[in-house]
Design a protein around this motif. Structure first.
Motif, PDB file in Angstrom:
ATOM      1  N   THR A 171       0.833  -1.194   0.000  1.00  6.24           N
ATOM      2  CA  THR A 171       0.000   0.000   0.000  1.00  6.24           C
ATOM      3  C   THR A 171       0.873   1.252   0.000  1.00  6.24           C
ATOM      4  O   THR A 171       2.068   1.207   0.305  1.00  6.24           O
ATOM      5  CB  THR A 171      -0.941   0.016   1.219  1.00  6.24           C
TER       6      THR A 171
ATOM      7  N   GLY B  40      -7.633  -2.589  -1.378  1.00  3.46           N
ATOM      8  CA  GLY B  40      -8.667  -2.090  -0.481  1.00  3.46           C
ATOM      9  C   GLY B  40      -8.229  -0.892   0.338  1.00  3.46           C
ATOM     10  O   GLY B  40      -8.930  -0.484   1.269  1.00  3.46           O
ATOM     11  N   GLN B  41      -7.087  -0.289   0.013  1.00  8.38           N
ATOM     12  CA  GLN B  41      -6.604   0.872   0.766  1.00  8.38           C
ATOM     13  C   GLN B  41      -7.447   2.097   0.468  1.00  8.38           C
ATOM     14  O   GLN B  41      -7.653   2.471  -0.687  1.00  8.38           O
ATOM     15  CB  GLN B  41      -5.142   1.166   0.418  1.00  8.38           C
ATOM     16  N   TRP B  42      -7.917   2.756   1.527  1.00  4.32           N
ATOM     17  CA  TRP B  42      -8.639   4.022   1.426  1.00  4.32           C
ATOM     18  C   TRP B  42      -7.614   5.136   1.575  1.00  4.32           C
ATOM     19  O   TRP B  42      -6.990   5.297   2.627  1.00  4.32           O
ATOM     20  CB  TRP B  42      -9.703   4.106   2.520  1.00  4.32           C
TER      21      TRP B  42
ATOM     22  N   THR C  30      -4.529  -5.611   2.988  1.00  2.66           N
ATOM     23  CA  THR C  30      -5.329  -4.417   3.262  1.00  2.66           C
ATOM     24  C   THR C  30      -4.812  -3.765   4.545  1.00  2.66           C
ATOM     25  O   THR C  30      -4.415  -4.469   5.464  1.00  2.66           O
ATOM     26  CB  THR C  30      -6.812  -4.808   3.416  1.00  2.66           C
TER      27      THR C  30
ATOM     28  N   ILE D 205     -10.538   4.465  -3.127  1.00  2.00           N
ATOM     29  CA  ILE D 205     -10.062   3.205  -2.546  1.00  2.00           C
ATOM     30  C   ILE D 205      -9.462   2.377  -3.672  1.00  2.00           C
ATOM     31  O   ILE D 205     -10.069   2.241  -4.743  1.00  2.00           O
ATOM     32  CB  ILE D 205     -11.201   2.430  -1.856  1.00  2.00           C
TER      33      ILE D 205
ATOM     34  N   GLU E 127      -8.041   3.428   7.248  1.00  2.00           N
ATOM     35  CA  GLU E 127      -7.389   3.376   5.942  1.00  2.00           C
ATOM     36  C   GLU E 127      -7.962   2.270   5.067  1.00  2.00           C
ATOM     37  O   GLU E 127      -7.342   1.858   4.094  1.00  2.00           O
ATOM     38  CB  GLU E 127      -5.877   3.167   6.123  1.00  2.00           C
ATOM     39  N   ARG E 128      -9.157   1.813   5.396  1.00  2.00           N
ATOM     40  CA  ARG E 128      -9.789   0.769   4.594  1.00  2.00           C
ATOM     41  C   ARG E 128     -11.308   0.922   4.669  1.00  2.00           C
ATOM     42  O   ARG E 128     -11.849   1.585   5.560  1.00  2.00           O
ATOM     43  CB  ARG E 128      -9.383  -0.620   5.092  1.00  2.00           C
TER      44      ARG E 128
END
Length: 427
Positions: A166, A196-198, A358, A191, A364-365
């Motif tokens: 990430t 799946g990283q926000w 993730t 995202i 952060e997800r």
């Protein structure tokens, strides 16, 4: 919360869930007369039961009113999109005037880049995340080539550090700062579809604006998944599909956001069409484009009534659920429980058979948890599907599991862990 790895604990969480009844609003696919545990809402949301009724109402309008349906009936088609705007806005943290349902995602991405990617002099580059969804990559590549630039030069990709999956916000901001005098646009996903990283959208926006760039987001995996504040974060533009977390059906209509600060900017380019013309004068059929106020002025083609009806059906369920804060509270607990269960499976196996890529930090997800199996990943995925657990597989080696708070349960998560353990022991 202190989690427990047993079915009684999962069922107790479900008994306390204020959204538990929302599950009954959806139709689940079946296999061998048994419902799937559906963990693929990040790819295609389930069908709301009310969708058929809402769609049938519009089919009846077409049957009974024909062309008069544009102006007659309870929901005249000419103004139908305005009903959706009121329900879309709270999902993305916008004013109703700043959003509009129209077209499909990549079409909207192109249309918005016409307005907000305006290279000039040495400021012609675009910053994006490496490993963005291919459609974004292709759209951005084609846009820079359209303007006469070489994609290898004009596109700056921010990559994870060696050995990491990430991105670090500090690295994104640093890249923007270092290339600031060359950057015309910062365009990220909200995202990342794979990990799946926000992303820290507010920090990215601040950094982009600091160097004089416009900032936009593809919210395909964020809208309806995590709470957004597009207006307050001062984001210039965004677009999203509605068929993932917003359950509008395969290929469902897209949505756009344009910040109100741009409404009066006559210097923005846009590709125009009749449907985006000023509503009060549209039927005068005159030359010279005068845009409708707000995001509606980016419309080109006529309202897509049937796709909008399906989107409307799901949006009413978001309203019933209490919109994003309530959904997000459950989502964080649900996803944290999935993290816990996967880690418990690894403990039982005595090794990290399932590596979670993730972010651990729940801020952060979103709902998606991406895992890499140490061995036989596709075999494991196929075994899950054969046993009525449906996530999705992404090449080269990732299984994505997305417990959606609107319709997934804590028992779903526990049962998934049971099967992940069983299949790992069998291979």
């Amino acid at each position: 919360m202190i989690f427990e790895n047993n079915i009684a604990f999962a069922r107790n969480l479900d008994a306390q869930d204020v959204l538990a009844e929302m599950r009954n609003e959806f139709l689940f696919p079946e296999q061998n007369n048994k419902q799937f545990i559906y963990l693929c809402g990040n790819s295609l949301g389930l069908q709301p039961k009310v969708a058929k009724e809402v769609l049938q109402r519009q089919l009846d309008n077409w049957k009974n009113l024909a062309v008069e349906g544009w102006f007659d009936g309870q929901e005249p088609w000419m103004f139908y999109h305005k009903e959706l705007k009121k329900l879309m806005a709270p999902i993305v943290g916008a004013l109703p005037a700043e959003v509009c349902p129209m077209n499909t995602l990549t079409v909207n991405l192109h249309l918005l880049m016409v307005s907000f990617y305006q290279p000039k002099g040495k400021k012609y580059k675009i910053v994006m995340e490496a490993g963005a969804f291919p459609s974004d990559q292709y759209a951005i590549e084609s846009q820079v080539r359209f303007h006469g630039f070489n994609a290898d030069d004009a596109i700056i990709e921010v990559k994870p550090r060696e050995g990491e999956y990430t991105l670090r916000t500090e690295d994104i901001v640093k890249t923007i700062d270092e290339h600031g005098d060359e950057i015309a646009l910062v365009l990220f996903g909200g995202i990342n579809y794979f990990t799946g990283q926000w992303f820290d959208m507010e920090a990215i926006t601040v950094a982009g604006h600091k160097v004089g760039a416009k900032v936009g987001f593809d919210l395909a995996h964020a809208a309806g998944n995590v709470p957004l504040k597009l207006h307050d974060w001062d984001i210039d533009f965004a677009c999203w599909c509605s068929y993932k977390y917003q359950n509008s059906g395969p290929g469902g209509i897209s949505g756009i956001f344009v910040h109100e600060k741009h409404f009066a900017d006559k210097g923005l380019h846009r590709f125009a069409g009749w449907w985006g013309y000023n509503e009060s004068q549209r039927f005068k059929m005159e030359k010279g484009f005068i845009p409708e106020a707000g995001a509606d002025g980016w419309q080109i083609s006529c309202t897509q009534v049937m796709p909008m009806a399906l989107y409307h059906a799901s949006l009413t369920l978001f309203e019933k659920a209490g919109f994003m804060d309530i959904l997000r509270n459950k989502s964080k607990t649900l996803t944290s429980y999935l993290f816990y269960i996967i880690n418990e499976v690894n403990k039982e196996l005595g090794e990290e058979q399932y590596k979670i890529i993730t972010p651990q930090n729940e801020e952060e997800r979103g709902a998606q948890v991406s895992i890499i199996a140490k061995a036989s990943g596709k075999v494991i995925f196929d075994h899950l599907v054969a046993n009525n657990i449906l996530g999705d597989w992404r090449e080269p080696n990732v299984i994505r599991l997305s417990p959606v708070p609107m319709y997934n349960s804590f028992e779903d998560v526990y049962r998934t862990g049971e099967l992940l353990l069983a299949v790992a022991r069998s291979i």
